[in-house]
Design an enzyme around this catalytic site. Structure first.
Site: not given
Length: 393
Positions: A72-73, A152, A180, A200-202, A238, A326
């Site tokens: 995300g960042s 967030n 979020q 973002s995935a996590h 990659t 963060c």
């Protein structure tokens, strides 16, 4: 100690077994580079493409408008720097809000250091941006508006659709940090007039180190990383096939269970909020009571220091935070809480609790019971609390 209670899902969420199993083959078996020329590589590239189509379906866009990033960042940085660089000849003014994630705020500061002007919109006591103020801040040289979908820290959901309409009316690009919100609430980029979106995935049970950027076709934006043809030449490097496939699986699960998860989390969140406000004196809820993420509850406790609160909760097997992961090492009060008007001494006593589909009513009740004991113990050690009690006698 009873079993661990994890209530910091806004920082990162548990990866599901389904996501883990979806990723496994691409580490030691189908480990090919998707950009290579041989047939097995081409088959993996097709799986990455199908993952791209999962996201385009969820956001209501074309798969060619989805770009994969490292998180995300990174996506926030790309959206803001990329548009600013591409349109530097058209204007050097950006609009954002005072409560954005630091990935947005620090990137805007970078632009200011390079000759741009940034308007930081204030928010009300619930963290909401005033759309009339936003429209009034638009200038002939404004090139981008960047307002998050949901905060967030305090969970407030912003009027994204209205902001998108204003941006479109004035022919200004609109970026939203949806890190979020994505997977937790519905988002349609066309209905909301969003030109760029970060996710973002996590945050939804996917792997760490993977994110995405939605970039509307025709948007003028500079390349993020040079050096290769990956992501249609805009982000060299990659391709993280395993991470992308895991992200897509997590997004698919989140989408299919969105209403079920939201209903479950909202009911427990409201139980948490009601018990805390009723049973712990001198506590307050931060953020909008209704326009908030289903899993978010953010409180301030007067006469309590947030860091001590977290330490004592941790000793009781409860994982929580005082705000953004963060800035967890910072001793300064949250910029979000200061922006909604809280004084430093109250903002220092903040606590963010973010739920998951696995959170139970028993978890909530044990957390509140523990909070009551911990807050009282910390207040008994506070000279400010003693002074207050003396004044009220």
């Amino acid at each position: 100690m009873d079993s661990l209670i994890y209530l910091d899902n806004a920082a990162t969420a548990k990866m599901s077994r389904e996501v883990f199993e979806a990723m496994q083959p691409y580490f030691c078996e189908e480990y090919w580079n998707p950009s290579s020329a041989y047939s097995v590589s081409g088959a993996l590239a097709q799986k990455v493409q199908r993952s791209r189509e999962v996201f385009s379906g969820l956001l209501g866009c074309d798969s060619k408008e989805i770009y994969f990033t490292g998180g995300g960042s990174e996506s926030d940085n790309w959206a803001i720097k990329g548009v600013a660089d591409a349109l530097i000849g058209c204007g050097k003014h950006v609009i954002t809000s005072a409560i954005e994630h630091h990935a947005v705020l620090h990137t805007c500061k970078f632009l200011e250091d390079h000759g741009f002007e940034v308007t930081y919109l204030p928010v009300d006591e619930n963290g909401l941006v005033d759309t009339a103020q936003l429209e009034a801040a638009i200038r002939p040289d404004t090139v981008l508006i960047s307002i998050m979908t949901a905060n967030n820290e305090i969970g407030t959901i912003e009027p994204v659709k209205e902001i998108g309409q204003i941006a479109k009316k004035h022919n200004v690009y609109f970026h939203t940090d949806a890190v979020q919100a994505f997977g937790h609430i519905p988002i349609d980029v066309n209905d909301m007039n969003i030109d760029l979106l970060s996710a973002s995935a996590h945050k939804i049970g996917g792997p760490k180190g993977v994110g995405l950027m939605y970039i509307r076709k025709g948007t003028k934006i500079s390349n993020l990383i040079h050096g290769g043809a990956q992501e249609r030449g805009m982000r060299a490097g990659t391709v993280n096939a395993a991470g992308i496939i895991g992200f897509a699986q997590a997004a698919k699960i989140a989408s299919e269970k969105m209403k079920e998860n939201a209903d479950h989390e909202r009911a427990l969140r409201d139980r948490l909020i009601e018990r805390v406000l009723e049973e712990i004196p001198y506590s307050r809820l931060n953020g909008d009571r209704k326009m908030r993420l289903p899993n978010n509850a953010n409180f301030c406790f007067r006469y309590v220091e947030g860091e001590s609160l977290l330490i004592m909760l941790d000793k009781n097997g409860i994982c929580a935070s005082s705000g953004s992961a963060c800035t967890s090492g910072s001793l300064d009060p949250s910029h979000v809480l200061l922006a909604i008007g809280l004084p430093h001494e109250i903002a220092h006593g903040s606590l963010r609790l973010t739920l998951s589909p696995e959170t139970t009513a028993r978890d909530i009740d044990r957390t509140v019971d523990t909070l009551k004991t911990v807050v009282q113990r910390l207040r008994e050690m506070s000279p400010l609390y003693e002074d207050m009690k003396g004044e009220t006698k």
